[in-house]
Design an enzyme around this catalytic site. Structure first.
Site, short mmCIF file in Angstrom:
data_model
loop_
_atom_site.label_atom_id
_atom_site.label_comp_id
_atom_site.label_asym_id
_atom_site.label_seq_id
_atom_site.Cartn_x
_atom_site.Cartn_y
_atom_site.Cartn_z
CB SER A 1 17.90 76.49 53.06
OG SER A 1 18.56 75.78 51.89
CE LYS B 1 27.85 68.74 51.38
NZ LYS B 1 28.40 70.19 50.82
CB CYS C 1 19.14 78.97 62.40
SG CYS C 1 19.79 77.79 63.85
P1 NAD Z 1 21.95 75.24 52.25
O1 NAD Z 1 20.71 74.68 52.51
O2 NAD Z 1 22.41 76.01 50.94
O3 NAD Z 1 23.18 74.35 52.36
C1 NAD Z 1 23.15 73.23 53.30
C2 NAD Z 1 23.84 72.05 53.00
O4 NAD Z 1 23.25 71.51 51.75
C3 NAD Z 1 25.24 72.38 52.54
O5 NAD Z 1 26.04 71.30 52.85
C4 NAD Z 1 25.05 72.21 50.75
O6 NAD Z 1 26.15 71.80 49.91
C5 NAD Z 1 24.12 71.30 50.71
N1 NAD Z 1 23.35 71.53 49.54
C6 NAD Z 1 23.25 72.88 48.68
N2 NAD Z 1 22.10 72.68 47.69
C7 NAD Z 1 21.99 71.49 47.79
C8 NAD Z 1 20.92 70.53 46.79
N3 NAD Z 1 20.46 71.18 45.78
N4 NAD Z 1 20.81 69.43 46.94
C9 NAD Z 1 21.43 68.72 48.05
N5 NAD Z 1 22.38 69.32 49.14
C10 NAD Z 1 22.56 70.73 48.83
O7 NAD Z 1 22.18 76.30 53.77
P2 NAD Z 1 23.23 77.37 53.94
O8 NAD Z 1 23.01 78.34 53.14
O9 NAD Z 1 24.47 76.65 54.02
O10 NAD Z 1 23.19 77.64 55.60
C11 NAD Z 1 22.03 78.42 55.95
C12 NAD Z 1 20.48 77.87 56.20
O11 NAD Z 1 20.87 76.70 57.09
C13 NAD Z 1 19.46 78.85 56.76
O12 NAD Z 1 18.42 78.58 56.05
C14 NAD Z 1 19.37 78.60 58.42
O13 NAD Z 1 18.44 78.89 58.81
C15 NAD Z 1 19.75 77.08 58.20
N6 NAD Z 1 20.17 76.65 59.33
C16 NAD Z 1 19.35 75.99 60.22
C17 NAD Z 1 19.76 75.36 61.58
C18 NAD Z 1 18.86 74.73 62.29
O14 NAD Z 1 19.35 73.99 63.22
N7 NAD Z 1 17.55 74.69 62.19
C19 NAD Z 1 21.01 75.64 62.01
C20 NAD Z 1 22.18 76.49 61.09
C21 NAD Z 1 21.52 76.99 59.90
#
Ligand code: NAD
Length: 499
Positions: A227, A174, A282
């Site tokens: 996130s 997803k 990240c």
């Molecule tokens: P996000 O949390 O908005 O989305 C991540 C995933 O969660 C997506 O597939 C999205 O569709 C899904 N999602 C969104 N809202 C949701 C909800 N309410 N309930 C369930 N699923 C939901 O993150 P983003 O903006 O796409 O990515 C950026 C974030 O990811 C930053 O915080 C970054 O630090 C983090 N990140 C972390 C790593 C790591 O390995 N630690 C790596 C890359 C990115």
């Protein structure tokens, strides 16, 4: 007219049925270029059913044959690198070289997965008791899922499905609804490489699709990257539903600059690590911690002219240092944090707000921004900004500097720049962060090690890819056997420890 994207289920592109969509932008122009269908629970169920049907044969295939699929997939990634990078850049906004890096880092996990026959070998103890041997095997879990963020649409899906599928699982991906075209293309390439239909499925969607995966009994494990609040939600909801879960999350990484650091290297590394990919990594380095006032003054004096020279451009501009951020909403979020930091008392040295690129006035560009005299009590320091913003927090001693990342809510990555091996060694051993760079600004582990942060950067006991990935995507079975002579019924079993 924006094109409508699909799901990829059971080896076929499938039109979404929900009537709900998420806009995919061209971040260079601000125009909507595509629409991502948002799956219903029933559509997710179709993908799970396809993966469930494909599982027995895929799991039973010997690991060399599964490895051959991964070898072919790796070759297809190389052949299609330019196309994948262009697709990625057009939706995410990363410059082309950076987009190639995104594909390349995923490809390296596929290379690791090509060694799966070796990685799945179990242990064997001969003669654990009289005539008793003990051995174990690693078996796949079944249907498993990955939920990925927008910022690495090639690498992070491959962190997950590369290892999971090689281990014999079948997979539902997803991806982020903001840039799903590369994940969809990866699924087509896996099919072309020889993965049977149903082994890798892509369902697009939002919370509804995520919840459907978290609640379905046939999904045995969920890997998430995104996130922190959502990672935490996925972690506890998945666990409450009896699934194995790893949820990697947000970050705020610090780079500590010791007075003896090579300042040429420090400046070069911060330009790349704080502003590259518009700070949407990240493992970016958005906080600099110079130790001592002289170090801080020199760092600031050297950074300002270099930052002013950075070229922000469209993602296809080969000379651009970085491109736009992913959406208008994200641009607004980053600019609001810049405003917040100024209001909190940060000393603004370079202001990236309001950047308009000639000919691309509606693109989502944010200029590089530099703040000095940021302090640990500021919300703009405590939060992840995820944009091209560098905050300098001054410290007087290494101890004071090291306490900043150790006490921060996030603990993904940290770097120290120094020529003093002893200080670096002690820092690496004591800092409360999961991945440490010593004179390395972005210490992302290579594919055959494992990736994962600490504290609110990861809700997980087992990290991504490398040996930990193999552990996450398999379960261990331990067998104690004996083959006595004669009638087995006459012979008492002797517990090995008593033998
Ligand atoms: P996000 O949390 O908005 O989305 C991540 C995933 O969660 C997506 O597939 C999205 O569709 C899904 N999602 C969104 N809202 C949701 C909800 N309410 N309930 C369930 N699923 C939901 O993150 P983003 O903006 O796409 O990515 C950026 C974030 O990811 C930053 O915080 C970054 O630090 C983090 N990140 C972390 C790593 C790591 O390995 N630690 C790596 C890359 C990115």
């Amino acid at each position: 007219m924006p094109r409508e994207l699909n799901h990829f289920i059971n080896g076929k592109n499938i039109t979404g049925k929900s009537g709900r969509f998420c806009d995919v932008y061209n971040p260079n122009t601000g125009a909507v270029q595509a629409k991502t269908p948002l799956a219903t629970t029933a559509e997710v169920g179709e993908a799970i059913a396809a993966a469930q049907a494909a599982f027995p044969a895929w799991a039973a295939m010997n690991p060399q044959r599964r490895a051959r699929v991964m070898f072919r997939f790796k070759a297809l990634l190389e052949e299609n690198m330019d196309e994948l990078a262009a697709l990625l850049s057009a939706e995410h906004g990363k410059v082309i070289d950076d987009s190639k890096g995104d594909v390349q880092r995923g490809l390296e996990v596929i290379e690791f997965a090509c060694g799966i026959p070796h990685l799945l070998k179990g242990d064997y103890t001969e003669g654990a008791g009289p005539g008793i041997d003990v051995y174990n095997m690693r078996q796949p879990l079944g249907v498993v899922a990955g939920i990925t963020p927008f910022n690495f649409p090639a690498m992070i899906p491959m962190w997950m499905f590369g290892v999971a599928i090689a281990c014999g699982n079948t997979f539902i991906l997803k991806p982020s609804e903001k840039d799903p075209s590369v994940p969809l293309r990866l699924a087509e390439l896996m099919l072309e490489a020889g993965a049977p239909a149903g082994v890798l499925n892509v369902v697009n969607g939002d919370k509804e699709a995520v919840d459907a995966l978290l609640e379905h009994d046939d999904v045995k494990a969920v890997s998430f990257v995104g996130s922190s609040d959502i990672a935490h939600y996925v972690y506890h909801t998945g666990a409450a539903n009896g699934k194995r879960v790893q949820a990697m999350a947000g970050a705020k990484n610090h780079g500590i600059i010791m007075p003896d650091a090579d300042m040429d290297q420090v400046v070069r590394d911060f330009l790349g690590a704080a502003f590259g990919s518009a700070g949407e990594r990240c493992m970016a380095l958005p906080v600099a911690v110079p130790v001592g006032e002289d170090t801080a003054d020199e760092f600031i004096a050297r950074m300002i002219p270099e930052i002013k020279k950075l070229k922000v451009g469209v993602s296809t501009d080969n000379d651009a240092h970085y491109g736009p951020v992913v959406t208008a909403a994200h641009k607004e979020r980053v600019e609001n944090y810049i405003t917040m930091c100024e209001a909190e008392g940060g000393k603004m040295l370079v202001d990236g707000r309001g950047l308009k690129l000639q000919g691309h006035e509606d693109g989502f560009f944010v200029g590089p921004t530099l703040f000095d005299h940021v302090t640990a009590d500021m919300k703009s320091y405590q939060d992840e900004i995820f944009g091209p913003v560098l905050q300098v927090v001054r410290a007087q001693t290494l101890e004071e500097a090291a306490a900043l990342p150790s006490n921060h809510q996030y603990g993904n990555g940290v770097a120290i720049f120094t020529r003093n091996g002893r200080a670096a060694r002690e820092f690496a051993a004591s800092v409360q962060v999961g991945m440490v760079g010593i004179n390395v600004p972005i210490p992302v582990p290579v594919a055959y090690h494992s990736f994962g942060g600490w504290k609110r950067s990861a809700f997980a006991d087992v990290n991504q890819h490398g040996p930990e990935g193999v552990r996450f995507w398999t379960k261990v079975k331990t067998i104690t056997q004996r083959w006595p002579e004669g009638d087995i019924g006459d012979q008492a079993f002797i517990i090995p420890t008593m033998g």
